[in-house]
Scaffold this motif. Structure first.
Motif, PDB file in Angstrom:
ATOM      1  N   ILE A  44      46.685  34.792  21.662  1.00 61.49           N
ATOM      2  CA  ILE A  44      45.538  34.597  22.543  1.00 61.49           C
ATOM      3  C   ILE A  44      44.858  35.958  22.639  1.00 61.49           C
ATOM      4  N   SER A  45      43.691  36.096  22.007  1.00 55.76           N
ATOM      5  CA  SER A  45      43.092  37.435  21.926  1.00 55.76           C
ATOM      6  C   SER A  45      41.565  37.392  21.928  1.00 55.76           C
ATOM      7  N   GLY A  46      40.981  38.480  22.445  1.00 57.88           N
ATOM      8  CA  GLY A  46      39.547  38.684  22.375  1.00 57.88           C
ATOM      9  C   GLY A  46      38.719  37.726  23.198  1.00 57.88           C
ATOM     10  N   ASN A  47      39.291  37.076  24.189  1.00 59.68           N
ATOM     11  CA  ASN A  47      38.550  36.159  25.057  1.00 59.68           C
ATOM     12  C   ASN A  47      38.000  36.942  26.246  1.00 59.68           C
ATOM     13  N   GLN A  48      36.827  36.515  26.773  1.00 50.75           N
ATOM     14  CA  GLN A  48      36.198  37.285  27.834  1.00 50.75           C
ATOM     15  C   GLN A  48      35.598  36.392  28.910  1.00 50.75           C
ATOM     16  N   ALA A  49      36.019  36.653  30.171  1.00 50.49           N
ATOM     17  CA  ALA A  49      35.388  36.022  31.334  1.00 50.49           C
ATOM     18  C   ALA A  49      34.158  36.839  31.684  1.00 50.49           C
ATOM     19  N   THR A  50      32.993  36.216  31.712  1.00 45.99           N
ATOM     20  CA  THR A  50      31.732  36.952  31.807  1.00 45.99           C
ATOM     21  C   THR A  50      31.224  37.178  33.228  1.00 45.99           C
ATOM     22  N   LEU A  51      31.701  36.446  34.222  1.00 45.15           N
ATOM     23  CA  LEU A  51      31.273  36.667  35.598  1.00 45.15           C
ATOM     24  C   LEU A  51      31.784  38.012  36.107  1.00 45.15           C
ATOM     25  N   SER A  52      31.032  38.642  36.987  1.00 43.87           N
ATOM     26  CA  SER A  52      31.500  39.915  37.549  1.00 43.87           C
ATOM     27  C   SER A  52      32.762  39.709  38.377  1.00 43.87           C
ATOM     28  N   THR A  53      32.995  38.500  38.860  1.00 44.25           N
ATOM     29  CA  THR A  53      34.226  38.171  39.589  1.00 44.25           C
ATOM     30  C   THR A  53      35.094  37.222  38.772  1.00 44.25           C
ATOM     31  N   GLY A  54      34.888  37.165  37.479  1.00 43.02           N
ATOM     32  CA  GLY A  54      35.603  36.242  36.593  1.00 43.02           C
ATOM     33  C   GLY A  54      37.093  36.521  36.536  1.00 43.02           C
ATOM     34  N   VAL A  55      37.869  35.467  36.374  1.00 48.59           N
ATOM     35  CA  VAL A  55      39.324  35.569  36.295  1.00 48.59           C
ATOM     36  C   VAL A  55      39.811  34.997  34.970  1.00 48.59           C
ATOM     37  N   GLY A  56      41.016  35.392  34.575  1.00 47.13           N
ATOM     38  CA  GLY A  56      41.680  34.798  33.428  1.00 47.13           C
ATOM     39  C   GLY A  56      40.961  34.948  32.109  1.00 47.13           C
ATOM     40  N   GLY A  57      40.873  36.157  31.618  1.00 48.88           N
ATOM     41  CA  GLY A  57      40.258  36.357  30.312  1.00 48.88           C
ATOM     42  C   GLY A  57      40.950  35.568  29.221  1.00 48.88           C
ATOM     43  N   GLY A  58      42.268  35.595  29.198  1.00 49.54           N
ATOM     44  CA  GLY A  58      43.027  34.852  28.195  1.00 49.54           C
ATOM     45  C   GLY A  58      43.412  33.467  28.659  1.00 49.54           C
ATOM     46  N   VAL A  59      44.059  33.393  29.847  1.00 49.98           N
ATOM     47  CA  VAL A  59      44.597  32.127  30.346  1.00 49.98           C
ATOM     48  C   VAL A  59      44.452  32.062  31.862  1.00 49.98           C
ATOM     49  N   CYS A  60      44.034  30.905  32.375  1.00 48.95           N
ATOM     50  CA  CYS A  60      44.127  30.565  33.803  1.00 48.95           C
ATOM     51  C   CYS A  60      45.062  29.376  33.909  1.00 48.95           C
ATOM     52  N   THR A  61      45.981  29.438  34.850  1.00 46.19           N
ATOM     53  CA  THR A  61      46.879  28.296  35.045  1.00 46.19           C
ATOM     54  C   THR A  61      47.253  28.156  36.503  1.00 46.19           C
ATOM     55  N   THR A  62      47.318  26.911  36.961  1.00 42.18           N
ATOM     56  CA  THR A  62      47.771  26.620  38.313  1.00 42.18           C
ATOM     57  C   THR A  62      49.065  25.821  38.310  1.00 42.18           C
ATOM     58  N   GLY A  63      49.467  25.320  37.158  1.00 35.36           N
ATOM     59  CA  GLY A  63      50.704  24.556  37.039  1.00 35.36           C
ATOM     60  C   GLY A  63      51.790  25.382  36.380  1.00 35.36           C
ATOM     61  N   TYR A  64      52.828  24.728  35.932  1.00 35.28           N
ATOM     62  CA  TYR A  64      53.909  25.388  35.211  1.00 35.28           C
ATOM     63  C   TYR A  64      53.375  25.899  33.876  1.00 35.28           C
ATOM     64  N   ALA A  65      53.728  27.135  33.528  1.00 39.26           N
ATOM     65  CA  ALA A  65      53.304  27.709  32.244  1.00 39.26           C
ATOM     66  C   ALA A  65      54.456  28.490  31.627  1.00 39.26           C
ATOM     67  N   ALA A  66      54.669  28.286  30.332  1.00 35.45           N
ATOM     68  CA  ALA A  66      55.716  28.997  29.601  1.00 35.45           C
ATOM     69  C   ALA A  66      55.124  29.560  28.317  1.00 35.45           C
ATOM     70  N   PHE A  67      55.488  30.812  28.024  1.00 39.64           N
ATOM     71  CA  PHE A  67      55.009  31.498  26.829  1.00 39.64           C
ATOM     72  C   PHE A  67      56.225  32.023  26.073  1.00 39.64           C
ATOM     73  N   ARG A  68      56.348  31.660  24.788  1.00 35.78           N
ATOM     74  CA  ARG A  68      57.463  32.118  23.977  1.00 35.78           C
ATOM     75  C   ARG A  68      56.941  32.634  22.649  1.00 35.78           C
ATOM     76  N   ASN A  69      57.259  33.909  22.367  1.00 38.66           N
ATOM     77  CA  ASN A  69      56.791  34.553  21.144  1.00 38.66           C
ATOM     78  C   ASN A  69      55.273  34.460  21.015  1.00 38.66           C
ATOM     79  N   VAL A  70      54.590  34.894  22.068  1.00 38.84           N
ATOM     80  CA  VAL A  70      53.128  34.823  22.141  1.00 38.84           C
ATOM     81  C   VAL A  70      52.562  36.233  22.292  1.00 38.84           C
ATOM     82  N   THR A  71      51.527  36.520  21.527  1.00 35.92           N
ATOM     83  CA  THR A  71      50.811  37.783  21.647  1.00 35.92           C
ATOM     84  C   THR A  71      49.552  37.540  22.464  1.00 35.92           C
ATOM     85  N   ILE A  72      49.402  38.284  23.572  1.00 35.02           N
ATOM     86  CA  ILE A  72      48.225  38.176  24.440  1.00 35.02           C
ATOM     87  C   ILE A  72      47.603  39.559  24.517  1.00 35.02           C
ATOM     88  N   VAL A  73      46.486  39.767  23.806  1.00 39.36           N
ATOM     89  CA  VAL A  73      45.872  41.100  23.712  1.00 39.36           C
ATOM     90  C   VAL A  73      44.352  41.013  23.756  1.00 39.36           C
TER      91      VAL A  73
END
Length: 131
Positions: free
Chosen positions: A84-113
């Protein structure tokens, strides 16, 4: 139940792939270059189970939650062997450039840059469990 895909637009289009279904598996896909007017620049999941394997979510923009938006409290997100890379939230108060989650989330062998947002450039988690 059988997996269902509600809408598969967005793979190289300006609108995100959307899932409002029970289960969705994305395997060996590249979701890139999307820029909708609302959250979930690459993928927008509301109240379902999303599993992403061997995939890349990159270079998407949205006001908030630009790579993956996994909203709703009845959802789960599992990302395996992916980038998950190079994503951009454009609002001045934007959240979660790569990922937003409110539920269960699991990441295994994931590159987030190289994801950008005012809050939570890589991951913005508001509730439940992150592993």
């Amino acid at each position: 139940p059988r997996d269902q895909l509600a809408e598969a637009r967005g793979l190289g289009d300006r609108a995100p792939a959307r899932a409002g279904v029970a289960q969705l598996l994305l395997d060996r896909v590249h979701v890139t270059g999307n820029s909708p007017d609302s959250g979930g620049g690459g993928i927008n999941l509301q109240n379902g189970h999303l599993r992403i394997r061997n995939s890349t979510i990159s270079d998407n923009t949205a006001p908030s939650c630009s790579g993956i938006n996994a909203g709703g409290f009845n959802n789960s997100l599992e990302v395996i062997n992916s980038t998950i890379s190079g994503n951009q939230a454009t609002l001045s108060t934007g959240v979660g450039g790569g990922v937003c989650t409110t539920g269960y989330a699991a990441f295994r062998n994931v590159t987030i840059v190289r994801n950008h947002a005012s809050y939570g450039g890589g991951i913005f988690q508001t509730a439940n469990t992150l592993s």
